[in-house]
Design an enzyme around this catalytic site. Structure first.
Site, mmCIF file in Angstrom:
data_model
loop_
_atom_site.group_PDB
_atom_site.id
_atom_site.type_symbol
_atom_site.label_atom_id
_atom_site.label_comp_id
_atom_site.label_asym_id
_atom_site.label_seq_id
_atom_site.Cartn_x
_atom_site.Cartn_y
_atom_site.Cartn_z
ATOM 1 N N HIS A 82 -7.710 -66.129 26.492
ATOM 2 C CA HIS A 82 -7.214 -66.844 27.861
ATOM 3 C C HIS A 82 -7.798 -66.148 28.680
ATOM 4 O O HIS A 82 -8.144 -64.415 28.889
ATOM 5 C CB HIS A 82 -5.994 -66.876 27.624
ATOM 6 C CG HIS A 82 -5.723 -68.263 29.207
ATOM 7 N ND1 HIS A 82 -5.954 -67.462 30.528
ATOM 8 C CD2 HIS A 82 -5.496 -69.230 29.102
ATOM 9 C CE1 HIS A 82 -5.672 -69.108 31.434
ATOM 10 N NE2 HIS A 82 -5.687 -69.962 30.841
ATOM 11 N N GLY A 163 -3.943 -54.618 49.418
ATOM 12 C CA GLY A 163 -4.280 -53.137 48.455
ATOM 13 C C GLY A 163 -6.152 -52.509 48.880
ATOM 14 O O GLY A 163 -6.701 -53.164 49.223
ATOM 15 N N LYS A 166 -9.625 -51.104 43.817
ATOM 16 C CA LYS A 166 -10.193 -50.964 43.036
ATOM 17 C C LYS A 166 -8.187 -50.916 42.035
ATOM 18 O O LYS A 166 -7.886 -51.804 42.904
ATOM 19 C CB LYS A 166 -9.565 -49.278 43.070
ATOM 20 C CG LYS A 166 -8.158 -48.740 43.746
ATOM 21 C CD LYS A 166 -8.134 -47.192 43.738
ATOM 22 C CE LYS A 166 -6.713 -46.497 43.915
ATOM 23 N NZ LYS A 166 -7.340 -45.043 44.706
ATOM 24 N N HIS A 168 -5.486 -51.191 39.279
ATOM 25 C CA HIS A 168 -3.624 -50.413 38.977
ATOM 26 C C HIS A 168 -5.058 -50.180 37.275
ATOM 27 O O HIS A 168 -5.753 -50.711 37.121
ATOM 28 C CB HIS A 168 -3.526 -51.373 38.577
ATOM 29 C CG HIS A 168 -2.077 -50.416 38.096
ATOM 30 N ND1 HIS A 168 -1.326 -50.001 37.077
ATOM 31 C CD2 HIS A 168 -0.797 -49.892 38.605
ATOM 32 C CE1 HIS A 168 -0.748 -49.829 36.477
ATOM 33 N NE2 HIS A 168 -0.188 -49.342 37.281
ATOM 34 N N PRO A 169 -4.539 -48.827 36.865
ATOM 35 C CA PRO A 169 -5.484 -48.579 35.451
ATOM 36 C C PRO A 169 -5.288 -48.988 34.605
ATOM 37 O O PRO A 169 -5.983 -49.257 34.184
ATOM 38 C CB PRO A 169 -5.068 -47.267 35.795
ATOM 39 C CG PRO A 169 -4.252 -46.725 36.522
ATOM 40 C CD PRO A 169 -3.660 -47.810 37.982
ATOM 41 N N THR A 170 -4.265 -49.804 33.953
ATOM 42 C CA THR A 170 -4.143 -50.512 32.675
ATOM 43 C C THR A 170 -3.425 -51.369 33.413
ATOM 44 O O THR A 170 -3.443 -52.971 32.117
ATOM 45 C CB THR A 170 -2.521 -50.189 32.694
ATOM 46 O OG1 THR A 170 -1.811 -49.660 33.213
ATOM 47 C CG2 THR A 170 -3.226 -47.819 31.703
ATOM 48 N N ALA A 171 -3.528 -51.926 34.553
ATOM 49 C CA ALA A 171 -2.153 -53.987 34.937
ATOM 50 C C ALA A 171 -3.596 -54.562 36.013
ATOM 51 O O ALA A 171 -2.987 -55.791 35.554
ATOM 52 C CB ALA A 171 -0.908 -53.523 35.986
ATOM 53 N N GLY A 172 -4.541 -53.932 35.901
ATOM 54 C CA GLY A 172 -5.384 -54.155 37.119
ATOM 55 C C GLY A 172 -5.056 -55.116 38.302
ATOM 56 O O GLY A 172 -4.445 -54.045 38.987
#
Length: 303
Positions: A82, A163, A166, A168-172
């Site tokens: 998905h 925001g 950019k 979030h480094p892991t959560a997008g």
């Protein structure tokens, strides 16, 4: 007068049972929030939750649940059929009882700011809450998914609504908005050739000249040895489920394949199912008020 809103948050996790249960736990425990349904699909690697609640209860439970998802889901490692751009991928709000669409839009924007403040995940608005007309459609925001957005978010046309530009480094990123009730309807095919599913999806979706209020993609279901035409029926009153299904049957026949089964994901209005039931059973002049449970609910729900 109690105001009720439906919410159908989608999380990018469909395989780890412990994480799934941790994500839905706040919805079970928060007073004023009612967990109606939750389903995880390992092929999609996605969890779809259906909630109803008062605005304050939804707000509280969603923030708690989102923090669990963000802590446990890393989009850099995530794989699934998905499309997605975030650990908490999309949070739609639907007016249900004593609530207008305008109130849902206002609530979605207020919630989105709180969500960002609490999680530092950038937010895009879609559907009725969209701040840009081209962002009404979810597929526009999710173009290229997490991997492409990670590179293109610096472009002005792909900046988030809330925001910094950019991820979030892991959560997008997360997409939030208010919309009408939609039916998540899937048709699974007796073939492992995903190109056939994609061709059928193209034939029926609105963007390719198909049904006016149908979004569709073709997906591979590796664990089940099938493929799927995965759809969102965004206006079931314009596009009856039986009508969509019959066209898929006709298209599948052209490829020499048959339909294995259909799926309804999450909650669905009774009217959407009853219309198709009436069609297939050839019931003359059928009226939903003939269903005694619906008639009783209508009588009990009157002020």
């Amino acid at each position: 007068m109690v105001k009720l809103i439906e919410c159908v948050p989608n999380f990018s996790e469909g395989r780890r049972a412990d994480v799934i249960e941790a994500i839905v736990k706040p919805f079970k425990e928060t007073k004023g929030c009612y967990l109606l349904d939750y389903r995880a699909d390992p092929d999609h690697n996605r969890l779809v939750v259906s909630l109803v609640g008062e605005p304050e209860a939804l707000e509280e439970s969603l923030i708690k649940s989102a923090k669990v998802a963000i802590e446990n889901i890393d989009l850099n490692k995530h794989q699934g059929a998905h499309p997605r751009i975030g650990a908490v991928d999309v949070i739609p709000f639907v007016p249900l009882r004593n609530t207008t669409m305008e109130e849902c839009v206002e609530f979605s924007r207020k919630f989105a700011q709180l969500f960002h403040d609490e999680t530092k995940v950038p937010v895009y608005f879609y559907e009725e809450s969209a701040l840009r007309p081209e962002r009404r459609n979810l597929e526009v925001i999710r173009k290229g998914q997490y991997e492409v957005l990670k590179e293109e978010i610096i472009k002005p046309e792909r900046h988030p609504d809330i925001g910094e530009p950019k991820l979030h480094p892991t959560a997008g990123a997360t997409v939030i908005g208010a919309r009408k009730f939609l039916v998540a309807f899937n048709v699974n095919l007796h073939t492992q050739d995903v190109n056939i599913a994609k061709a059928i999806a193209k034939a029926i979706r609105s963007s390719s000249g198909g049904f006016s209020a149908v979004k569709a993609i073709g997906l591979e279901l590796k664990e089940r040895g099938m493929t799927q035409v995965s759809m969102n029926i965004v206006d079931y009153e314009k596009n009856a489920l039986y009508r969509v299904l019959e066209l898929i049957k006709a298209e599948a026949k052209r490829w020499g394949i048959s339909i294995a089964e259909t799926e309804v994901y999450g909650m669905v209005p009774a009217a959407a199912l009853l219309e198709s039931t009436s069609y297939y059973m050839q019931i003359a002049d059928f009226d939903p008020n003939q269903v005694i449970e619906l008639r009783l609910l209508d009588l009990l729900g009157r002020d």
